[in-house]
Write a protein that holds these residues in place. Structure first.
Motif, PDB file in Angstrom:
ATOM      1  N   SER A  16       0.852  -1.175   0.000  1.00  0.00           N
ATOM      2  CA  SER A  16       0.000   0.000   0.000  1.00  0.00           C
ATOM      3  C   SER A  16       0.894   1.233   0.000  1.00  0.00           C
ATOM      4  O   SER A  16       2.088   1.137   0.274  1.00  0.00           O
ATOM      5  CB  SER A  16      -0.918   0.011   1.223  1.00  0.00           C
ATOM      6  N   TYR A  35      -4.470   1.540  -1.824  1.00  0.00           N
ATOM      7  CA  TYR A  35      -4.080   0.350  -2.553  1.00  0.00           C
ATOM      8  C   TYR A  35      -4.187   0.600  -4.053  1.00  0.00           C
ATOM      9  O   TYR A  35      -5.218   1.044  -4.541  1.00  0.00           O
ATOM     10  CB  TYR A  35      -4.940  -0.844  -2.136  1.00  0.00           C
ATOM     11  N   ASP A  37      -4.571  -0.021  -7.934  1.00  0.00           N
ATOM     12  CA  ASP A  37      -5.397  -0.877  -8.773  1.00  0.00           C
ATOM     13  C   ASP A  37      -4.759  -1.061 -10.151  1.00  0.00           C
ATOM     14  O   ASP A  37      -4.459  -2.175 -10.550  1.00  0.00           O
ATOM     15  CB  ASP A  37      -6.800  -0.288  -8.902  1.00  0.00           C
ATOM     16  N   HIS A  49      -5.002   4.503 -10.949  1.00  0.00           N
ATOM     17  CA  HIS A  49      -6.250   4.236 -10.229  1.00  0.00           C
ATOM     18  C   HIS A  49      -5.942   3.503  -8.929  1.00  0.00           C
ATOM     19  O   HIS A  49      -5.118   2.581  -8.903  1.00  0.00           O
ATOM     20  CB  HIS A  49      -7.181   3.346 -11.066  1.00  0.00           C
ATOM     21  N   THR A  51      -7.860   1.516  -5.463  1.00  0.00           N
ATOM     22  CA  THR A  51      -9.040   0.674  -5.279  1.00  0.00           C
ATOM     23  C   THR A  51     -10.221   1.384  -4.623  1.00  0.00           C
ATOM     24  O   THR A  51     -11.333   0.921  -4.730  1.00  0.00           O
ATOM     25  CB  THR A  51      -8.703  -0.579  -4.443  1.00  0.00           C
ATOM     26  N   ASP A  52     -10.007   2.507  -3.965  1.00  0.00           N
ATOM     27  CA  ASP A  52     -11.106   3.179  -3.284  1.00  0.00           C
ATOM     28  C   ASP A  52     -11.711   4.328  -4.090  1.00  0.00           C
ATOM     29  O   ASP A  52     -12.334   5.221  -3.532  1.00  0.00           O
ATOM     30  CB  ASP A  52     -10.662   3.674  -1.913  1.00  0.00           C
TER      31      ASP A  52
END
Length: 99
Positions: A16, A35, A37, A49, A51-52
Motif C-alpha cells: 500500500s 491500494y 489498482d 487508479h 481501489t477506493d
C-alpha cells in the motif's frame, strides 16, 4: 521503459502507499494507506487508479525519479486528483510523491 511501465513496476512492489500532492499530503501520512489498482496509458499521459475510487491523472511528458522509498513525479503539464470520477484538485506545478 515507458512512464506507465516504470510507475507500474514501482507500485507492484508495494502493498500500500500514501501520497503527497503539490499542496501537501492527502489524508494522514502513515495512517491513511491506499491500494494500487492499475496504471493506464492515456493519449497525452497516464492515470493511476486506486481501489477506493481515487485517481491521479498526469498530462504531458513527466519526469519520474526514485528517491529512497519514494517515487516522485514532476514536470507534468497538468496533474488532476480525482475522487470517484470527480476532479477534486488540479495542479500545473510542483511534484507528486508516492510513498
Amino acid at each position: 521503459m515507458k512512464q506507465t511501465e516504470r510507475v507500474n513496476e514501482w507500485l507492484k512492489k508495494r502493498r500500500s502507499i500514501y501520497f503527497f500532492l503539490p499542496n501537501g499530503p492527502y489524508g494522514r501520512p502513515f495512517d491513511n494507506q491506499y491500494y494500487f489498482d492499475e496504471v493506464k496509458e492515456l493519449e497525452d499521459g497516464f492515470i493511476i487508479h486506486f481501489t477506493d475510487g481515487l485517481a491521479l491523472r498526469f498530462n504531458g511528458e513527466v519526469t519520474i525519479l526514485e528517491s529512497e522509498d519514494k517515487l516522485i513525479i514532476e514536470d507534468f503539464r497538468v496533474c488532476e486528483f480525482e475522487c470517484r470520477g470527480i476532479i477534486q484538485s488540479r495542479y500545473d506545478y510542483g511534484h507528486v510523491s508516492l510513498c
